[in-house]
Design a protein around this motif. Structure first.
Motif: not given
Length: 445
Positions: A233-241, A258-259, A263-266
């Motif tokens: 989840l941390g990787l998803i948030l980092g790459y999305a940012a 949306v992504v 991810a923040l909700r998760l």
């Protein structure tokens, strides 16, 4: 065959309705009878007292059997219970030295005296057991015991025969009396109560064990899920940012939003699970500081402003004019208020109303979050703070979440030595309230 039900005899009267004066011998016999009855009643009372003070079934049944042989002056006594299939009786308790051998035996309901008593549902006396064709001699052969006479009474649970209490062989070779029958019926009633209590306790223990297993599975799930999901989840948030900063296309930016929101909700769900785990394991610790409740309320309202403005809900705030100072863990009080406020927003219809107020009450700080939402059915009130509990059925519910927010709020409040409660009317709304000591938890110096 000598078989007879227990009967009651009536005292004889003279023709004019008066009774002759008893003679000296009659008085002595009457006194002796009264003394025996008093002794028997005293013994039965002692058993009743033991019955209410222990749930050890084996101990209770042995006490009852000892009393049965003592009070009826018999050589042996046994308790047999009906099997689940209803075709056999098994020994639940017995006197004598051959208990283990008897426990392995099964007595058929058909063609046995015990089965006859069970089916009749009435106390019965058999004065000549060996001559009765229904006598099941397998027991006598197994333990080298000769049954001569037998008094049996059924064990009744909710008026249904489930077993038999037997007394065998009068030690003085006399016949069983009506008094013996009354004693046995009383002891049978006590044995039935003991057995039923033991069954209820066993069933309750099994239910608790099952609940504990389910609870452990949930705890294990929380620990594993929170650990395994955090890194990806941390990787998803980092790459999305990073992508959001580099991408100039509005459509792609919207998709990345949306992504990120998902991810923040998760991440919030994972944080909820971790908080619950820490509360249950006693790992949650307080970091105390002094702050004004008004500041926390304003901070939380600002944080959830997008949620209630999107639903066009009205947010009303009523706070004391003077700062309401409290010594507590600011982050945890913020989390409590955030969970209560987001819960109110979630379960309140668009253009509904939410009200927040705070006050000082007898050395406590109280905060109230009221709404005009769907409310809570009265039957659900007691469970509303349970973990994973949601009022809506899981397959049809319209609102998301794991059902942990209120459980976390309760845990955080109780960690402060406070309490949390709810008042609600289904269809009209709810008011959640919590209070914590203004001076901090008493257990914390």
């Amino acid at each position: 065959m000598d078989e007879s039900p227990l009967s009651q005899s009536q005292p004889r009267n003279t023709l004019d309705g008066t009774r002759p004066l008893p003679q000296t011998g009659d008085l002595r016999r009457s006194f002796a009878l009264l003394r025996r009855q008093a002794e028997r009643l005293q013994r039965i009372l002692e058993i009743s007292q033991i019955l209410t003070s222990t749930y050890d079934l084996e101990e209770l049944l042995q006490i009852i059997l000892a009393a049965a042989t003592e009070l009826t002056k018999t050589e042996a006594a046994s308790i047999l219970l009906l099997s689940e299939g209803g075709t056999e009786l098994r020994f639940a308790a017995t006197t004598g030295r051959d208990r283990e051998k008897l426990m392995a035996l099964r007595v058929p309901v058909e063609n046995s005296l015990a089965g006859t008593i069970l089916r009749s549902g009435e106390p019965m006396v058999f004065d000549n057991v060996q001559q009765d064709p229904r006598h099941f001699d397998g027991v006598d052969k197994k333990v080298a015991f000769e049954s001569r006479s037998l008094l049996g009474v059924p064990l009744l649970m909710r008026d249904r025969p489930v077993g038999v209490l037997e007394a065998l062989n009068k030690t003085d070779n006399t016949v069983f009396s009506e008094e013996d029958g009354q004693v046995m019926m009383t002891l049978a009633a006590q044995a039935a109560v003991a057995i039923e209590n033991a069954r209820l306790v066993t069933a309750l223990q099994k239910a608790y064990e099952q609940l504990n297993r389910v609870d452990q599975i949930k705890s294990d799930f929380i620990a594993i899920a929170s650990h395994e999901l955090r890194t990806p989840l941390g990787l998803i948030l980092g790459y999305a940012a990073m992508l959001k900063e580099d991408v100039q296309n509005p459509e792609t930016t919207e998709q990345l939003d949306v992504v990120m929101n998902s991810a923040l909700r998760l991440r919030d769900l994972i944080d909820d699970m971790v908080n619950v785990q820490h509360i249950e394991e006693g790992k949650a610790k307080l970091v105390l500081s002094e702050f004004a409740v008004q500041d926390v309320v304003k901070q939380v309202v600002q944080a959830v402003s997008e949620l209630y403005t999107t639903k066009e809900q009205e947010m009303l705030i009523s706070l004391p004019a003077q700062p309401l100072q409290v010594k507590a863990d600011r982050d945890k009080i913020t989390l409590v208020l955030n969970n209560l406020l987001t819960n109110a927003i979630k379960f309140t219809d668009p253009r509904g109303r939410i009200m927040i107020s705070a006050e000082r009450q007898n050395g406590d700080m109280q905060v109230h979050v009221a709404d005009t939402g769907i409310g809570i059915p009265a039957r659900e009130i007691e469970r509303i703070f349970d973990r994973f509990y949601q009022v809506e059925p899981h397959l049809t519910r319209q609102h998301g979440g794991l059902g942990l927010g209120l459980a976390i709020a309760k845990g955080m409040v109780e960690l402060h030595g406070g309490k949390i409660w709810v008042e609600s009317v289904e269809g009209l709304g709810s008011r959640f309230s919590f209070s914590v000591p203004i001076g901090g938890p008493k257990a914390v110096p």
